[in-house]
Write an enzyme that holds these catalytic residues in place. Sequence first.
Site, PDB file in Angstrom:
ATOM      1  N   PHE A 119      27.808  53.979 -52.449  1.00 18.59           N
ATOM      2  CA  PHE A 119      28.740  53.851 -51.335  1.00 18.59           C
ATOM      3  C   PHE A 119      30.258  53.812 -51.917  1.00 18.59           C
ATOM      4  CE2 PHE A 119      30.152  52.765 -47.346  1.00 18.59           C
ATOM      5  CZ  PHE A 119      29.008  53.200 -46.251  1.00 18.59           C
ATOM      6  N   GLN A 240      41.399  47.935 -41.044  1.00 15.04           N
ATOM      7  CA  GLN A 240      40.672  49.250 -41.815  1.00 15.04           C
ATOM      8  C   GLN A 240      40.726  50.267 -40.877  1.00 15.04           C
ATOM      9  OE1 GLN A 240      36.606  49.869 -43.560  1.00 15.04           O
ATOM     10  NE2 GLN A 240      37.885  49.653 -45.203  1.00 15.04           N
ATOM     11  N   HIS A 242      39.707  54.629 -39.671  1.00 12.49           N
ATOM     12  CA  HIS A 242      39.057  55.671 -40.171  1.00 12.49           C
ATOM     13  C   HIS A 242      39.786  56.958 -39.662  1.00 12.49           C
ATOM     14  CE1 HIS A 242      35.030  56.983 -41.368  1.00 12.49           C
ATOM     15  NE2 HIS A 242      34.543  55.654 -41.323  1.00 12.49           N
ATOM     16  N   LEU A 252      33.184  57.709 -33.845  1.00 10.96           N
ATOM     17  CA  LEU A 252      33.488  58.205 -35.163  1.00 10.96           C
ATOM     18  C   LEU A 252      32.833  59.717 -35.432  1.00 10.96           C
ATOM     19  CD1 LEU A 252      32.221  55.613 -38.016  1.00 10.96           C
ATOM     20  CD2 LEU A 252      34.799  56.599 -37.377  1.00 10.96           C
ATOM     21  N   GLU A 255      32.998  62.196 -41.894  1.00 13.05           N
ATOM     22  CA  GLU A 255      34.080  63.134 -42.791  1.00 13.05           C
ATOM     23  C   GLU A 255      33.448  64.305 -43.335  1.00 13.05           C
ATOM     24  OE1 GLU A 255      37.060  59.816 -44.896  1.00 13.05           O
ATOM     25  OE2 GLU A 255      34.819  59.059 -44.594  1.00 13.05           O
ATOM     26  N   ARG A 286      41.099  59.659 -47.316  1.00 17.37           N
ATOM     27  CA  ARG A 286      41.287  59.018 -45.836  1.00 17.37           C
ATOM     28  C   ARG A 286      42.903  58.567 -45.838  1.00 17.37           C
ATOM     29  NH1 ARG A 286      36.745  54.456 -44.607  1.00 17.37           N
ATOM     30  NH2 ARG A 286      35.012  55.758 -44.630  1.00 17.37           N
ATOM     31  N   HIS A 353      38.707  50.316 -37.489  1.00 16.58           N
ATOM     32  CA  HIS A 353      37.239  50.050 -37.727  1.00 16.58           C
ATOM     33  C   HIS A 353      36.966  48.612 -37.907  1.00 16.58           C
ATOM     34  CE1 HIS A 353      33.253  51.472 -38.953  1.00 16.58           C
ATOM     35  NE2 HIS A 353      33.530  51.107 -40.064  1.00 16.58           N
ATOM     36  N   ARG A 398      38.702  46.508 -47.077  1.00 14.90           N
ATOM     37  CA  ARG A 398      37.174  46.154 -47.278  1.00 14.90           C
ATOM     38  C   ARG A 398      36.541  47.175 -47.897  1.00 14.90           C
ATOM     39  NH1 ARG A 398      32.289  47.339 -43.603  1.00 14.90           N
ATOM     40  NH2 ARG A 398      33.593  49.095 -42.988  1.00 14.90           N
TER      41      ARG A 398
HETATM   42  C1  LIG Z   1      30.247  51.673 -36.195  1.00 12.49           C
HETATM   43  C2  LIG Z   1      30.313  50.445 -37.338  1.00 12.49           C
HETATM   44  C3  LIG Z   1      29.474  50.636 -38.331  1.00 12.49           C
HETATM   45  C4  LIG Z   1      29.536  49.751 -39.388  1.00 12.49           C
HETATM   46  N1  LIG Z   1      28.789  49.800 -40.670  1.00 12.49           N
HETATM   47  C5  LIG Z   1      28.663  48.912 -41.648  1.00 12.49           C
HETATM   48  C6  LIG Z   1      27.778  48.943 -42.580  1.00 12.49           C
HETATM   49  O1  LIG Z   1      27.118  50.121 -42.829  1.00 12.49           O
HETATM   50  N2  LIG Z   1      27.789  48.041 -43.487  1.00 12.49           N
HETATM   51  C7  LIG Z   1      28.502  46.871 -43.584  1.00 12.49           C
HETATM   52  O2  LIG Z   1      28.606  46.289 -44.207  1.00 12.49           O
HETATM   53  N3  LIG Z   1      29.611  47.050 -42.458  1.00 12.49           N
HETATM   54  C8  LIG Z   1      29.376  47.720 -41.517  1.00 12.49           C
HETATM   55  N4  LIG Z   1      30.468  47.488 -40.400  1.00 12.49           N
HETATM   56  C9  LIG Z   1      30.849  46.173 -40.048  1.00 12.49           C
HETATM   57  C10 LIG Z   1      30.014  45.263 -39.801  1.00 12.49           C
HETATM   58  O3  LIG Z   1      28.771  45.892 -39.001  1.00 12.49           O
HETATM   59  C11 LIG Z   1      30.612  44.051 -39.021  1.00 12.49           C
HETATM   60  O4  LIG Z   1      31.720  43.581 -39.781  1.00 12.49           O
HETATM   61  C12 LIG Z   1      29.416  42.869 -38.932  1.00 12.49           C
HETATM   62  O5  LIG Z   1      28.495  43.313 -38.252  1.00 12.49           O
HETATM   63  C13 LIG Z   1      30.133  41.769 -38.090  1.00 12.49           C
HETATM   64  O6  LIG Z   1      29.091  40.761 -37.719  1.00 12.49           O
HETATM   65  P1  LIG Z   1      29.258  39.501 -37.191  1.00 12.49           P
HETATM   66  O7  LIG Z   1      27.924  38.600 -37.041  1.00 12.49           O
HETATM   67  O8  LIG Z   1      30.648  38.710 -37.779  1.00 12.49           O
HETATM   68  O9  LIG Z   1      29.610  39.719 -35.647  1.00 12.49           O
HETATM   69  P2  LIG Z   1      28.853  40.484 -34.479  1.00 12.49           P
HETATM   70  O10 LIG Z   1      27.718  41.167 -35.025  1.00 12.49           O
HETATM   71  O11 LIG Z   1      29.799  41.375 -33.876  1.00 12.49           O
HETATM   72  O12 LIG Z   1      28.585  39.373 -33.598  1.00 12.49           O
HETATM   73  C14 LIG Z   1      29.447  38.543 -32.525  1.00 12.49           C
HETATM   74  C15 LIG Z   1      28.568  37.678 -31.907  1.00 12.49           C
HETATM   75  O13 LIG Z   1      29.470  36.820 -31.241  1.00 12.49           O
HETATM   76  C16 LIG Z   1      29.001  36.644 -29.734  1.00 12.49           C
HETATM   77  N5  LIG Z   1      30.541  36.243 -29.081  1.00 12.49           N
HETATM   78  C17 LIG Z   1      31.520  36.719 -29.163  1.00 12.49           C
HETATM   79  N6  LIG Z   1      32.294  35.987 -28.711  1.00 12.49           N
HETATM   80  C18 LIG Z   1      31.687  35.290 -27.753  1.00 12.49           C
HETATM   81  C19 LIG Z   1      32.194  34.349 -26.836  1.00 12.49           C
HETATM   82  N7  LIG Z   1      33.256  34.068 -26.455  1.00 12.49           N
HETATM   83  N8  LIG Z   1      30.990  33.296 -26.483  1.00 12.49           N
HETATM   84  C20 LIG Z   1      29.950  33.511 -26.905  1.00 12.49           C
HETATM   85  N9  LIG Z   1      29.381  34.342 -28.009  1.00 12.49           N
HETATM   86  C21 LIG Z   1      30.450  35.345 -28.385  1.00 12.49           C
HETATM   87  C22 LIG Z   1      28.634  37.974 -29.582  1.00 12.49           C
HETATM   88  O14 LIG Z   1      27.863  37.846 -28.421  1.00 12.49           O
HETATM   89  C23 LIG Z   1      27.718  38.301 -30.701  1.00 12.49           C
HETATM   90  O15 LIG Z   1      26.792  37.881 -30.559  1.00 12.49           O
HETATM   91  C24 LIG Z   1      30.060  48.680 -39.483  1.00 12.49           C
HETATM   92  C25 LIG Z   1      30.922  48.415 -38.052  1.00 12.49           C
HETATM   93  C26 LIG Z   1      31.058  49.395 -37.234  1.00 12.49           C
HETATM   94  C27 LIG Z   1      31.876  49.122 -36.106  1.00 12.49           C
END
Ligand SMILES: Cc1cc2nc3c(=O)[nH]c(=O)nc-3n(C[C@H](O)[C@H](O)[C@H](O)COP(=O)(O)OP(=O)(O)OC[C@H]3O[C@@H](n4cnc5c(N)ncnc54)[C@H](O)[C@@H]3O)c2cc1C
Lengths: 594, 88
Positions: A119, A240, A242, A252, A255, A286, A353, A398
């Site tokens: 990656f 970050q 894209h 998205l 690329e 990028r 992103h 990141r």
């Molecule tokens: C399209 C895409 C692809 C990605 N691919 C990768 C990858 O391959 N590898 C990688 O390392 N990272 C990747 N990332 C980044 C990564 O997915 C995220 O940074 C990560 O999943 C965030 O996880 P989290 O647990 O912090 O939040 P989230 O999974 O976003 O969870 C947030 C939680 O908080 C809850 N919540 C929010 N506000 C409230 C509220 N007011 N009251 C109650 N609940 C609330 C939501 O309901 C949810 O359950 C990607 C991101 C995107 C957008």
Amino acid sequence: MSIPVLKFDAVIVGAGGAGLRSAIQLSEAGLKTAVLSKVFPTRSHTVAAQGGVAASLGNSEEDHWHWHMYDTVKGSDWLGDQDAIEFMVRKANECVVELEHYGMPFDRTDNGKIYQRPFGGHMSNFGEKPVRRSCAAADRTGHAMLHAMYQRNVKANTQFFVEWMALDLIRDSEGHVLGVTAMEMETGQVVIFHSRATIFATGGAGRIFHSSTNAFINTGDGLGMAARAGIPLEDMEFWQFHPTGVAGAGVLITEGVRGEGGILRNANKERFMERYAPNAKDLASRDVVSRAMTTEINEGRGCGLNKDYVLLDITHLDPNVIMKRLPGIREIGLQFAGVDCIKEPLPVVPTCHYQMGGIPTHYSGRVVVPQDGNPNTIVPGFYAAGECACASVHGANRLGTNSLLDLLVFGKSAGDSAVEDLKAGKAHRDLPKDAAEKSLSRIAAIDNRKGGANVHETRLAMQRTMQTHAGVFRFGDLLKTGVEKILEVEKAARELEIKDKSLAWNTARSEALEMENLIEVAKATMLSAEARKESRGAHVRDDAPDTPEFPNGRNDAEWLKHTLFNPVDNSISYKPVNMQPLTVETIALKTRSY
Amino acid sequence: MERADYERLRWRCIRRALLELDITLTRFLDAGFADLSEAEQAAFVDLVALEDHELWYLVSGKEECEGDLAHFAPLVEKIRKCSVRLAD
Ligand SMILES: Cc1cc2nc3c(=O)[nH]c(=O)nc-3n(C[C@H](O)[C@H](O)[C@H](O)COP(=O)(O)OP(=O)(O)OC[C@H]3O[C@@H](n4cnc5c(N)ncnc54)[C@H](O)[C@@H]3O)c2cc1C
């Protein structure tokens, strides 16, 4: 008015990767733990992650956590805290293996080990050559991760409050965090969750930008709640991007499209990359591509009514090649741009992103704020992990697959720290009399206001302002006017009005409450970006260019420091970057080049 | 559909795990949902209860509505048409 009070040892806001991981620690330690989520846990945005999670398991070839550490420090453009980074990369293997034991179906090698793929930015031997470090479960890594951790939580008796929206952090006069107020969406009832430990794991806030790959749910609620409770936000200028998301939609475009011969064109149909990168052209890195796209748009050569996107042209490619080599791309064009890319070019724009900044935390997951001269004073009872937190391991940029790692490692360590603090035996502190007042009056104001601002229009105004004034490539004058504009939008965001006054399932009210969080994040981003006069990582300014004195525009003498945006008075302070790792030597400052 | 039922459905469409679904489902709620028969509306509630990847693969045509999901085929077709028609 009397508000119901629910008492827990710990309340976790967020059921994505970070929230579920920390809940396991607490519930398995026998503590009474509540997890709140706006959606069913396995609909959290972590589901969207496909690329994988980084860990130097060395299953496919030789690897070492120290190399991973080097890559992460370099990726962060030296803004990441080296103690936190060492902590994360050294915990990676343990966290991935644990996940495997929870039942995560990782892809495997022929001899049954976790399969690893390369990656971007992950290298062996301190930046020498790419290494296979990413562990994935087909194209559903995030999804599989959430399922495994959700099941584990169910077994451990974690109590889930699904479709509940946390509204505000409760703090007492000494600054201790005592839980949150939350609204049950089904009834509209506001309840106090009174806890001894409160963990925020609310994910990112990418919806502050007009073009974002983030799902609609990423409204930065945790950051908004923290800001309203007087907690500063760290390094919010770093986002970050894209280069190619579908304009207006954010979805998205891989690329690979440029790899297969896709050409970027401006409103005059000119292949503008020839001017910016005569050799690599559309295949430039990028950053270079995003910067060129922004310059074209800013100089009036964008397309469409608002001249706010450019075109990605593959009409010269053989339709068979498009269908075979770029599966799904035609569908994306049809569904999200109304364009058949075989016949017409796709409208694209640099797209937000990932949020590098957030609620300031120590690597133990404890939230820290400046107080009495110590920039890292612990806020008792408050923890944060995942994309809403800033540990800070990603610094100014990141590395892909490091955020899933972040949420595993810091989700776990926030959980462990909470367990440790709770075992130290403190009872619930008394709730202040007005514990729910702030939330109730915010809701009442939204419900009762007449002649206020429309939520949808206000959100759009914010998103356009952020995209134009604080996008992927930044200009001093645009940032200055951006500050004025976002403060204008803030006024509207404080005066929202909704038409539907129903209690049960009032999505208009929920969106208004989310908007009040988004604006806190947008403001912190704009003001922090305006203030940082150098270029570093994902924060690139036209007026801080690449010079021999300041390679890539980075100015370590003045700017090797974390931004802390104070939401109470919109002021900015700074704190030092921790350059001292836990056991190894400092990874010394160097120009970041790949 | 009762207001509260519709609003619950709306929340479950506009707050998905995948952006692709946020957009397509919001669009369909605003432009196609009201024209559905009561039975189709009930089927839509079941359809959006699917996991995000599964649902997106159906809506994007990457996978067909087969087996247990066969009865969703006409509805999925309507959702697809709604997106594409609106866009051009
Ligand atoms: C399209 C895409 C692809 C990605 N691919 C990768 C990858 O391959 N590898 C990688 O390392 N990272 C990747 N990332 C980044 C990564 O997915 C995220 O940074 C990560 O999943 C965030 O996880 P989290 O647990 O912090 O939040 P989230 O999974 O976003 O969870 C947030 C939680 O908080 C809850 N919540 C929010 N506000 C409230 C509220 N007011 N009251 C109650 N609940 C609330 C939501 O309901 C949810 O359950 C990607 C991101 C995107 C957008």
